[in-house]
Design an enzyme around this catalytic site. Structure first.
Site, PDB file in Angstrom:
ATOM      1  N   ASN A  24       0.693  -1.219  -0.032  1.00 18.80           N
ATOM      2  CA  ASN A  24      -0.112  -0.025  -0.159  1.00 18.80           C
ATOM      3  C   ASN A  24       0.873   1.148  -0.062  1.00 18.80           C
ATOM      4  O   ASN A  24       1.743   1.268   0.822  1.00 18.80           O
ATOM      5  CB  ASN A  24      -0.934  -0.022   1.108  1.00 18.80           C
ATOM      6  CG  ASN A  24      -1.852   1.447   1.155  1.00 18.80           C
ATOM      7  OD1 ASN A  24      -1.478   2.314   1.339  1.00 18.80           O
ATOM      8  ND2 ASN A  24      -3.283   0.871   1.163  1.00 18.80           N
ATOM      9  N   SER A  47      -4.890  -0.208  -2.704  1.00 20.95           N
ATOM     10  CA  SER A  47      -5.071   0.972  -2.485  1.00 20.95           C
ATOM     11  C   SER A  47      -6.380   1.000  -1.505  1.00 20.95           C
ATOM     12  O   SER A  47      -7.356   0.212  -1.780  1.00 20.95           O
ATOM     13  CB  SER A  47      -5.570   2.001  -3.718  1.00 20.95           C
ATOM     14  OG  SER A  47      -5.813   3.316  -2.943  1.00 20.95           O
ATOM     15  N   GLU A  48      -6.323   1.843  -0.514  1.00 20.90           N
ATOM     16  CA  GLU A  48      -7.425   1.461   0.569  1.00 20.90           C
ATOM     17  C   GLU A  48      -8.954   1.857   0.013  1.00 20.90           C
ATOM     18  O   GLU A  48      -9.862   1.444   0.945  1.00 20.90           O
ATOM     19  CB  GLU A  48      -7.050   2.144   2.024  1.00 20.90           C
ATOM     20  CG  GLU A  48      -6.798   3.746   1.845  1.00 20.90           C
ATOM     21  CD  GLU A  48      -5.590   4.041   1.672  1.00 20.90           C
ATOM     22  OE1 GLU A  48      -4.725   3.372   0.925  1.00 20.90           O
ATOM     23  OE2 GLU A  48      -4.790   5.349   2.209  1.00 20.90           O
ATOM     24  N   ASN A  49      -8.887   2.552  -1.013  1.00 18.99           N
ATOM     25  CA  ASN A  49     -10.422   2.874  -1.449  1.00 18.99           C
ATOM     26  C   ASN A  49     -10.871   1.665  -2.173  1.00 18.99           C
ATOM     27  O   ASN A  49     -11.956   1.977  -2.983  1.00 18.99           O
ATOM     28  CB  ASN A  49     -10.245   4.015  -2.016  1.00 18.99           C
ATOM     29  CG  ASN A  49      -9.660   4.144  -3.467  1.00 18.99           C
ATOM     30  OD1 ASN A  49      -8.079   3.683  -3.375  1.00 18.99           O
ATOM     31  ND2 ASN A  49      -9.740   4.847  -4.483  1.00 18.99           N
ATOM     32  N   SER A  89     -11.518  -4.000   2.315  1.00 17.78           N
ATOM     33  CA  SER A  89     -10.012  -3.418   2.105  1.00 17.78           C
ATOM     34  C   SER A  89      -9.470  -2.876   3.530  1.00 17.78           C
ATOM     35  O   SER A  89      -8.117  -3.254   3.580  1.00 17.78           O
ATOM     36  CB  SER A  89     -10.222  -2.043   1.562  1.00 17.78           C
ATOM     37  OG  SER A  89      -9.073  -1.367   1.324  1.00 17.78           O
TER      38      SER A  89
END
Lengths: 225, 222, 225, 222
Positions: A24, A47-49, A89
C-alpha cells in the site's frame, strides 16, 4: 553531500520491494514509488479505497475518475486486479494481509513510533485517513521522508513530540541521507550517502545509531523530476 | 512472476502436519475441497482439529478422515451426520471431542480472525447453554456475549475458477463459508475446477482477491 | 376436531407472510411453507447458506447440488436472486434484515422463549445450525409446530424445560389446533380450529390464554400430502 | 410486486428531516450520491450529521450542504477540503462540529451497525490521541481499543445499476463505502445510473442484495 531527491528515495525504496509483495502506497511522496517498481517483479499494489493490482497512472485526456487510487490519481489495472468495498479493504489492512505500507512521516522515534498526521499546533481540519489502520495493521511499515526538516531539525527522534499515528510500528526508514531499520528499539543504519561521515550524521541526531555490519553506500540513479 | 498454482492436491497439502487446525469450507456436502481432503487422508495426517459448519455428508474427504479417527476435535454448528452414527460412535470411543458453536458465530469469528479483530459481541446464544462461561455485557440495555475469534493453521477452500494470483470466484451456493475462511489469517489452499489467466476474471466479479490465497490447485477430473 | 395437517399449518402460516417480506424457512417442517406462498405476492426467501430470492424446488433428473437451500434441497432462483457468503448471510440475520424466520419447536414458553435444538436427554451430536442466530436476529419468529407432543404433553409451556435456542424471541405460533401470538409475556389466541372449545383447550394448557377480540376459526383447505 | 423505484431524487429524500444522521458513500469525489444530496439541499433540510470518509471534493452535494451550514456535525477520517478553508471557516464560526475516526474504523463500525454487533476492538489508534477516553483491553498480550458501532438514520449510496428489488452493482472504485453503508440498519436510498429488470444482474455478481436497499432512484442525465 549527494542527498537523494524525493524521486530517488522512491526509487531506492522500490528496489527493496520483493516479488509478489502486497504493497500500500500512502498518498503524497509514497505514491512516487509506483514509478520505480522493478519491471521484472510482479508486485501487487493495494489502495485502501478498494483496489488491488494497480498499474501505471492513466494517461490521456479523459481519465476515468471512478478508477482512482487513494491519492485521487486515475490509475490503470493489471490483469488480476480486483475491486472490493471499504470493510474488505480494511480487513486486508487491519488483518495483516498487506506486506508493506509505505508512509510519509513528520517524525519517527527510536522505538519505531510514527507521527505523520497532525502538526504540533494541531489542525482545525485534521486528516488521518487510513494511516492509523496501516500503521497498526500492515506487516512492515516503510517510512519515506527527508531525514531533516527544512529548519534542520531531525525527524528521527528519541521520542515523538507530535501526535502519534501508531506506536512501535515502523520497520524501515528511507531518507535522503540514509536507510535505517528499527530493530528492537534501536535504529540500525544500513546505507548512507557519499559525502557525509557516520560520525557527522550521528552528531546531528539525538539518538544513537547502531551500525549495520553490512553498511554500504546509499545510491540512486539520476532521475527526471 | 507470482504463481500460486500447485501441481497436485498431494503437493498442496504437504505442509499440513499432524495436529494442524483446519478451516474447512463447505455446507452439508456443497463446496467442500474434497480433493484436498482426500490427499490429506492419503498422506496419513493425524490429530487434526477441524472448524467447519458440519461433518461433510458425502463419502469423501472429511468423512474419510473422521471414519479413520484422524480428526480428534471437531468445531461445528451441526454435528449430526444423517443416516450414520459415526459421530456418536467416535465420541463414545473417546476419539472425538466436539464443540458446538452457532453457525453465524462461526462465520463471524472466522471473519474476526482475518480482519484483525480479537472477537465480537453477539446476542446469538444469550440465555442458552452455549452462553455458559462466556463474558456477558450489556450495550444499550441489551445483553450480548463475547465470542472469541477462531484461529486455524490452514484453510481448505473450494472455488469454481481461480488464477495464478489466487483470485477466486465460486459456484452458486458452494460459496458459503469458503470466502470467509480464505480471508482468514490461515494459510489458504484453494481447490478450483478451472484455472484461468489473470484478467479473465473481471475485477468487478472477483469474490476472493488473490492476496488471501497462498496455493491453488485444480480439481481432479471426475 | 379438524386438526390441521403439517401442510395445512404451512399453508395457513404462508397466508400471513406479507408482500415483500424477507423470510428464512428453517429446515424440516418450515420448508413446507414455500409450497403455499400466495402467488400474487412477491416474497423473498433467504437461506442461511447464502441465497436470497429462492423459487420452487428444482425438478428433473439432474439437480444442481451447488444450488441448495439450508435443508439440502436443490432449488430454483427467482429473477433478482443473489448469492453471498456466510458472513454476509449472518450479517443479514444477526443485523435484523430478515423480517420473518419460520422455525420448528420442541417447546415455546409464555415469554416467547424457544427450545428447538436439543432434547432433554441431550444429544451426543447436537445440531444447532443457524437457529440461535435466527432466534436472536430475525425481526419476527413464527414457530410452526403441533401444539401437543405425541405423548399428549403441551409444547406451549409456562417455562421451557428443554435447553433454549433463544429467549423472548417468538412472535407467533402456528399449530394444528390454534394460532397464538406472544405479546408482552402473554399468549394471545387468535384462531382456533372447529370442534374444540376455548375452555377445553385452556384445560389442556398450563398457561392462561388471552383471548383476542378478533378470535376466529382456524381453517385451511384440503391439501395433498 | 416489490417496487423500490422512486420517481425522482426529490421524492426519494422527502423522508429526511432536520437533524437526521446520514451515512454518505463516497471517497474524495468518487461515488457520492450527488443527485440525492442536491435534492436534500433544495429541500432545505438543516442540522444534519454526516458520516463519510471526507467532505466531498466537488462543488455539488455535500459541498453545497456544508457551504450553507446545513451540516452541523461531520464524522469523517479526513476533514481537509483541498484548495479551500471551508471546513476551518465553519469551525471558526461555531457552525460545524468535527469528529475524526480512522478510515478503517469508520468502515468496520458501520459494518457492525448492520451486522448486529455493538462495536469492535481494534489495534488501530492505540497509543494515539484518537484512543483517548476509549476502553482499552488486552487480548493475548496485545492492546486494543473498543470502537462503538456507528448509527445513522439514512444511508445515501451511489451505484451503477440497480433493479426494483434494490439489488446493486457498483462502478469500479466508486464502490468504496457504498456497499458497507447500504448493509447498515439505516434506511438506504440508492442513486443508480441505470435501472435494470430483476434477473439482468447475475446472482453471482450482485454486490448489494436488494433487501438492504429501501429506495432506488435513477441519476439525472448529465
Amino acid at each position: 553531500m549527494n542527498k537523494l531527491s524525493r524521486r530517488q528515495i522512491a526509487w531506492r525504496l522500490a528496489q527493496d520491494i520483493p516479488e509478489g509483495a502486497v504493497v500500500n502506497l500512502g498518498s503524497g511522496m509514497p505514491l512516487l514509488v509506483s514509478d520505480y517498481l522493478p519491471p521484472d517483479r510482479e508486485i501487487i499494489i493495494h489502495s485502501e479505497n478498494g483496489l488491488l493490482g494497480i498499474g501505471p497512472k492513466q494517461t490521456g485526456p479523459n481519465p476515468d475518475m471512478n478508477q482512482i487510487n487513494a491519492g485521487n490519481v486515475p490509475v490503470t489495472l493489471l490483469p488480476g486486479a480486483s475491486f472490493f468495498h471499504h470493510a474488505d479493504s480494511f480487513h486486508m489492512i487491519r488483518g495483516g494481509h498487506i506486506d508493506i505500507s509505505v508512509l510519509g512521516a513528520y517524525q519517527v522515534s527510536e522505538q519505531g513510533d510514527l507521527a505523520n498526521w497532525s502538526l504540533p499546533q494541531g489542525e482545525k481540519a485534521p486528516a488521518v485517513g487510513g494511516a492509523m489502520d496501516l500503521a497498526a495493521g500492515a506487516r512492515n511499515i516503510f517510512v519515506m521522508m527527508e531525514l531533516f526538516a527544512r529548519d534542520g531539525t531531525a525527524k528521527l527522534v528519541r521520542q515523538c513530540t507530535l501526535p502519534l499515528t501508531g506506536s512501535g510500528c515502523v520497520t524501515s526508514i528511507y531518507t535522503d541521507i540514509a536507510i535505517l531499520d528499527v530493530i528492537a528499539g534501536h535504529i540500525h543504519i544500513r546505507e548512507i550517502i557519499e559525502g557525509i561521515t557516520l560520525s557527522a550524521l550521528q552528531a546531528e541526531l539525538d539518538i544513537e545509531l547502531v551500525v549495520s555490519p553490512a553498511l554500504s553506500l546509499l545510491r540512486a540513479p539520476a532521475l527526471d523530476e | 512472476m507470482i504463481n500460486k498454482i500447485c501441481p497436485s492436491p498431494e503437493e498442496a497439502v504437504k505442509s499440513i502436519t499432524d495436529g494442524a487446525v483446519l478451516f474447512l469450507g463447505g455446507f452439508i456436502n456443497c463446496g467442500f475441497a474434497d480433493d484436498l481432503l482426500d490427499a490429506l487422508y492419503a498422506q496419513g495426517t493425524v490429530g487434526l482439529t477441524t472448524i467447519s459448519n458440519n461433518p461433510s455428508v458425502g463419502e469423501r474427504g472429511m468423512t474419510r478422515l473422521l471414519q479413520d479417527g484422524r480428526i480428534s476435535r471437531m468445531i461445528c454448528s451441526y454435528s449430526r451426520k444423517p443416516g450414520t452414527s459415526l459421530i456418536e460412535d467416535l465420541i463414545d470411543a473417546g476419539q472425538l471431542a466436539l464443540d458446538i458453536i452457532p453457525q453465524g458465530t462461526i462465520a463471524e469469528a472466522i471473519r474476526c480472525n482475518g480482519a484483525g479483530i480479537p472477537g465480537f459481541y453477539t446476542r446469538t446464544g444469550v440465555g442458552t447453554p452455549l452462553a455458559k462461561g462466556k463474558e456477558h455485557r450489556d450495550f444499550d440495555g441489551v445483553t450480548y456475549i463475547f465470542e472469541p475469534a477462531l484461529h486455524a493453521d490452514f484453510a481448505l477452500v473450494r472455488a469454481l475458477r481461480g488464477d495464478r494470483w489466487g483470485n477466486l470466484v465460486y459456484d452458486k451456493a458452494a460459496r458459503n463459508f469458503n470466502p470467509v475462511m480464505a480471508m482468514s489469517k490461515a494459510f489458504t489452499i484453494a481447490q478450483v475446477d478451472e484455472i484461468v489467466t489473470p484478467g479473465e476474471l473481471s475485477p468487478e466479479h472477483i469474490i476472493t482477491p488473490g492476496i488471501f490465497v497462498q496455493q491453488i490447485v485444480r480439481s481432479r477430473k471426475t
